[in-house]
Enzyme design. Structure first.
Site, PDB file in Angstrom:
ATOM      1  N   HIS A   1       6.324  -2.119   3.577  1.00  0.00           N
ATOM      2  CA  HIS A   1       6.067  -3.503   3.979  1.00  0.00           C
ATOM      3  C   HIS A   1       5.224  -4.162   2.917  1.00  0.00           C
ATOM      4  O   HIS A   1       4.309  -3.559   2.354  1.00  0.00           O
ATOM      5  CB  HIS A   1       5.355  -3.554   5.338  1.00  0.00           C
ATOM      6  CG  HIS A   1       4.222  -2.604   5.462  1.00  0.00           C
ATOM      7  ND1 HIS A   1       4.398  -1.252   5.685  1.00  0.00           N
ATOM      8  CD2 HIS A   1       2.885  -2.790   5.367  1.00  0.00           C
ATOM      9  CE1 HIS A   1       3.233  -0.648   5.734  1.00  0.00           C
ATOM     10  NE2 HIS A   1       2.294  -1.563   5.527  1.00  0.00           N
TER      11      HIS A   1
ATOM     12  N   HIS B   1       2.546  -6.906   2.276  1.00  0.00           N
ATOM     13  CA  HIS B   1       1.540  -7.770   2.906  1.00  0.00           C
ATOM     14  C   HIS B   1       1.504  -9.097   2.161  1.00  0.00           C
ATOM     15  O   HIS B   1       1.433  -9.114   0.924  1.00  0.00           O
ATOM     16  CB  HIS B   1       0.141  -7.155   2.792  1.00  0.00           C
ATOM     17  CG  HIS B   1      -0.079  -5.894   3.548  1.00  0.00           C
ATOM     18  ND1 HIS B   1      -0.775  -5.841   4.744  1.00  0.00           N
ATOM     19  CD2 HIS B   1       0.261  -4.611   3.276  1.00  0.00           C
ATOM     20  CE1 HIS B   1      -0.852  -4.595   5.165  1.00  0.00           C
ATOM     21  NE2 HIS B   1      -0.233  -3.816   4.285  1.00  0.00           N
TER      22      HIS B   1
ATOM     23  N   ASN C   1       0.851  -1.181   0.000  1.00  0.00           N
ATOM     24  CA  ASN C   1       0.000   0.000   0.000  1.00  0.00           C
ATOM     25  C   ASN C   1       0.892   1.237   0.000  1.00  0.00           C
ATOM     26  O   ASN C   1       1.915   1.255   0.687  1.00  0.00           O
ATOM     27  CB  ASN C   1      -0.899   0.020   1.230  1.00  0.00           C
ATOM     28  CG  ASN C   1      -1.904  -1.127   1.238  1.00  0.00           C
ATOM     29  OD1 ASN C   1      -2.370  -1.538   0.177  1.00  0.00           O
ATOM     30  ND2 ASN C   1      -2.216  -1.645   2.407  1.00  0.00           N
TER      31      ASN C   1
END
Ligand code: AMP
Length: 113
Positions: free
Chosen positions: A99, A101, A86
């Protein structure tokens, strides 16, 4: 100031760490959106995907490879999974330390919300 995820990597904040190498740490998301929800984070703080430079190509690849290795190790590589970065407000980013996911363990609908 250290990001939340750096504090997890440094063991200052507890988390269920499931993957670790010299460059990347993987830990379970505190608010899982699927039976498997792991975040793969570089040890080095990078705020968003927009802050990646060409010199970070290998590091970005390491995040993807770590997620794929975890999927194979945990036995859901063949049934499938989703990986998502994101970015910023419209992407739904809430923690400004990039990060990846990894979501798995149920059929995931498309398009995402
Ligand atoms: P994003 O919204 O893409 O920035 O993702 C941030 C993710 O971090 C969310 O899915 C949160 O549930 C997760 N998260 C926030 N705090 C923690 C924590 N202390 N331990 C593990 N995951 C967390």
């Amino acid at each position: 100031m250290a990001t939340l995820f750096t504090k997890i990597i440094e063991r200052e904040i507890p988390a269920q760490i499931v993957y670790e190498d010299a460059h990347v740490v993987g830990f379970k998301d505190i608010n899982p959106q699927a039976p498997v929800h792991v975040l793969f984070v570089p040890r080095r703080e990078i705020a968003t995907l927009n802050d990646l430079g060409g010199e970070d190509a290998v590091l970005a690849g390491r995040l993807v490879l770590a997620a794929a290795a975890y999927a194979k190790q945990e036995g859901f590589a063949d049934s499938g999974y989703r990986t998502v970065f994101n970015c910023n407000r419209d992407g739904g980013q809430t923690v400004y330390h990039i990060h990846l996911h990894l979501l798995a363990g149920r059929p995931l609908s498309w398009p995402p919300g």
